[in-house]
Design an enzyme around this catalytic site. Sequence first.
Site, mmCIF file in Angstrom:
data_model
loop_
_atom_site.group_PDB
_atom_site.id
_atom_site.type_symbol
_atom_site.label_atom_id
_atom_site.label_comp_id
_atom_site.label_asym_id
_atom_site.label_seq_id
_atom_site.Cartn_x
_atom_site.Cartn_y
_atom_site.Cartn_z
ATOM 1 N N TYR A 319 75.581 64.165 23.952
ATOM 2 C CA TYR A 319 74.495 64.423 24.892
ATOM 3 C C TYR A 319 75.065 64.603 26.304
ATOM 4 O O TYR A 319 76.149 64.124 26.632
ATOM 5 C CB TYR A 319 73.470 63.280 24.906
ATOM 6 C CG TYR A 319 74.061 61.919 25.209
ATOM 7 C CD1 TYR A 319 74.202 61.468 26.524
ATOM 8 C CD2 TYR A 319 74.499 61.081 24.187
ATOM 9 C CE1 TYR A 319 74.750 60.228 26.796
ATOM 10 C CE2 TYR A 319 75.056 59.844 24.445
ATOM 11 C CZ TYR A 319 75.180 59.407 25.758
ATOM 12 O OH TYR A 319 75.735 58.193 26.016
ATOM 13 N N SER A 332 81.194 50.170 29.844
ATOM 14 C CA SER A 332 81.074 50.908 28.583
ATOM 15 C C SER A 332 79.843 51.808 28.581
ATOM 16 O O SER A 332 79.247 52.057 27.529
ATOM 17 C CB SER A 332 81.037 49.929 27.403
ATOM 18 O OG SER A 332 80.022 48.958 27.553
ATOM 19 N N HIS A 337 67.863 52.851 33.297
ATOM 20 C CA HIS A 337 67.496 54.120 33.926
ATOM 21 C C HIS A 337 66.124 54.577 33.422
ATOM 22 O O HIS A 337 65.608 54.079 32.400
ATOM 23 C CB HIS A 337 68.548 55.197 33.668
ATOM 24 C CG HIS A 337 68.740 55.578 32.234
ATOM 25 N ND1 HIS A 337 67.880 56.430 31.562
ATOM 26 C CD2 HIS A 337 69.697 55.226 31.322
ATOM 27 C CE1 HIS A 337 68.298 56.585 30.318
ATOM 28 N NE2 HIS A 337 69.394 55.864 30.140
ATOM 29 N N CYS A 354 71.767 52.302 26.518
ATOM 30 C CA CYS A 354 71.195 52.016 27.832
ATOM 31 C C CYS A 354 69.763 51.501 27.695
ATOM 32 O O CYS A 354 68.983 52.066 26.919
ATOM 33 C CB CYS A 354 71.184 53.256 28.707
ATOM 34 S SG CYS A 354 72.815 53.849 29.176
ATOM 35 N N ASN A 356 66.244 51.774 28.374
ATOM 36 C CA ASN A 356 65.324 52.793 28.896
ATOM 37 C C ASN A 356 64.112 52.108 29.536
ATOM 38 O O ASN A 356 63.595 51.118 29.002
ATOM 39 C CB ASN A 356 64.835 53.698 27.776
ATOM 40 C CG ASN A 356 65.915 54.618 27.228
ATOM 41 O OD1 ASN A 356 65.663 55.399 26.314
ATOM 42 N ND2 ASN A 356 67.131 54.550 27.762
#
Length: 426
Positions: A319, A332, A337, A354, A356
């Site tokens: 991505y 890492s 976000h 991550c 979200n």
Amino acid sequence: MDTTPAGPRRRVVLGLLAFGLLGATACSTPRTDPPPAPSEEPQATAEPVTVRITPEDGASDVRPDLPVVVEAEGGTLTDVQVVTAGLEGTGADEMTGSLNEDETEWTSDWTLVPGADITVTATAETDDGERTEVTHAFSTLAATPGQRLELQSNFPISGQTVGVGMPVIIDFDLPVQNKARVESAMEVLSDEPVRGAWNWFGDRTAVFRPEEYWQPNQNVSVNLRLAGVQASEGVYGIENHRLDFTVGRSQISTIDSDTKRMTVERDGEQVQDFPTSIGKADVERYTTTSGVHLTMEKYEDLVMDSSTVGVPVDDPEGYEIEVQYAVRFSDSGEFTHAAPWNDRLGEANLSHGCPNLSTADAQWFYENSYMGDPLIVTGTDRELEVDNGWGYWQRSWEDWLAQSATGVADDTGEPGTPGSPHGETD
């Protein structure tokens, strides 16, 4: 028991003596006696204090990591001044020292600037107040080009306001072998005293961490008294530095993989509760790390690229996407976000690792985060490594202290450090 009335007998004797003297005056010719001869015995004079200073006067190429030592014999030391030519009045040459219990020996606390002219002035006094002042001047060995230890970077920087978990991170440009000496040259002072210690990650990075989080709303100073420290064989620090930063309010965030919620506590009170979606955990690299993280840096706009975690962009799992309000909390690739495309926030863990958040929630966290705020993730089977970003709170205090080069905790409420930055004499 003696019952003789001593008082009256004494008075009788004194009376007879007085009478006899009066009788002699009345019946004898006056006599003039010569004045007594002056005593030929000389009056004793106090010996002045003997003051010895090391290094010796006029010495050159003195190793800058050796201590200045001042000794007094026959009195006590009242003042010692160490001045580096060219740095007078700047504070960069400030030299403190330690006096022994009977105030007869003073030893410098820190090392000397390499390649400098040094003047030491010592004053001592006898018990009678007789003062002796001695001055020595000498020069120190210069640091060799290519063997001069300097700072490469430091976090935080002076003037910053940081979170309660923020460590002090010092990166050097050359490897450090004499780690205990360098640790002992780095003094940390805080308004609210804590116990803390340095650890090393490789030979170039030293990290200071308190035993527990800093108390909020206080000032911290770091005096890096590196000039003259022999970091490795023939490698000397050449400059002193000072960092001053502020610890702000306490903000601690927790992300629970099971509930899929992110809560934020401010000074002990919960202020936010966000739905989130973290790593889908089908492979390790897409599993969010559990443990005590620290927020490291933030970007209003950031391009996230799978190649940074070893997955080419053109891979089916690859991505490359631009995100908003990204706050990093590991090395890492983990950021909180905004993820407006994720319609399962609070319901399923679907990300590549991550957390979200909605755009509004991500913006709030971005705008309200300081570097060094703790962010705790629970419930995943991938543990945060101590050297993954700033995972330093993953190491217990006992292990942290044991892995300090000095092995002794530093009290940030007291000047000085637990060890000595000085090298051994040849």
